[in-house]
Motif scaffolding. Sequence first.
Motif: not given
Length: 385
Positions: A160-171, A319-328
Motif C-alpha cells: 500500500a502507499t499513502a501520500t501527504l501534502l503539508l503546508d508550513c505556516r508563515g513560510k 482534451g482541455y486544460l486549466l491551471w491554478a495558483a495555490c498557496p504554500g
Amino acid sequence: MSTDTAPGPAPETPDPSRRRGRLRLAAGLTGGAALLAGALFWVSGGWDAWRHDGALDSACDGTLAAGPVRELVGGAEVTADIRRDRIGSWWQCRVTEVDADDADDADDGAGRIDLRVTVSEAGDRLFDIDASRTDAPLGHGWTGGFAFDPDRENADRGDATATLLLDCRGKRGGGLTAEVRARTDRLDFGRPEARARLTAVLTGTATAYARQTGCEAVEGGPVTEVGVSATAWDHEPFGTVSGSCAGIVDAATAGRWGVRTAVETAPGPKPVEGCVLGGLRGAPLYEFTASYGAGLDWATRERLEDRTDDRKGDAPDGGYLLWAACPGGTKRAAYTVSTPGRAYETSELALDHPGLRAALQRFAARSAQAHGCGLPGTGRVYDAG
C-alpha cells in the motif's frame, strides 16, 4: 479461689548480628532470584526485544511515529535507519524487520516488513509522489490519499502507499511532500485498522520531521478510518453520484453525452483527484483529473506546459486544460478533461466542446476551493520550484 500462674520466661532480646545475617541471606536470595530472572530474560530474547522496542522511540532522529509502528507490526521486532540522497533533496526513514535475511534485498516484501517514509521539500522537481485520482482521501483535515486496490491477490495485500501534502505556516512558498510505502506479506491492508495505522505512521513521522526542520505544519486530526482505491468495477449509476463526480454535469447534459455511470472517490483534498464518467457498463467516456504540486509528475507537467502554449480553440480530441495558483508548498495545480480513445477511434457521439469546457471549469473550481487555490484559468501558472 484464685490460682497463681508462674511467670513465663522473659522475652528474648533479638540478637542484632543474627538479624543482620537473616537480612543478608534474604538479600542474597533476592539478588540471586533477580540475577536468575535476568538471565532467563536475556536467554529468552527478552533483552533484545526490549532493546529494539525502546530504540524505536529515538529512531530516525526521534521523528519516527514509534507508537503507530508498534501497533502496525504487532509483535514483530523491527529496526529503523535514515537514508538521504546525495544532494539532500529527500530524506527517508526506513523500517525493516530485525534479522531478516538479505535486508537490503527486501524490496520483494517476502516474509519481511519494509516501511519507507520519504519526505521532500515541496516543489522539488526531482521528487514526485506516486498518487492517482483513484486514491481514497485521508480526510480528517489532511491533504492526502491512500492507495490500496481491494481486488488484489492475497500475495499483494500487504502492499500500500499513502501520500501527504503539508503546508508550513508563515513560510512563503514553504511546505513538505511525504509518502509511505509498505511492502510485506505480514499485513493485509484490506483491513481498515491496518490502513488507519499505516496512515498514522505517515502523518506522525512527517509532522515530527516538519517540527525538527522548522516547518510549522498545518496538521489534521487522528485518521480513524480511511477507504480504499476506486476501480473500474466500482462504477455506479450516474444519478447517484455524491463524491468527486457530483455537480460536474447535469442530468440533461449527461444524457446527451451518453453518460450512464461514474467512478468516483469520496470528497476530500488529496494530491490527485478525479472523476470518470462512463457508459452503460462503466466504459470510460470522460476523465477529469486535478493534480496538485508533487502529484503532477515531471513528464505530465512538461506535456501540459507545452499544450498550454499550443492549444487554441476547440480541441479535436476533447482534451482541455486549466491551471491554478495555490498557496504554500503546493504552488500550482493542473486540471484536465480527456476522452479516452477519441484520438484513435471514431465515436457515434459528437463532442460538446462548450459543455466540456464548462464541466471542467466546475470540476476545477470546486477542487481548487477545497485546496485554497485561486480561480482556475487557461493561462499557464509558472512554478519557480
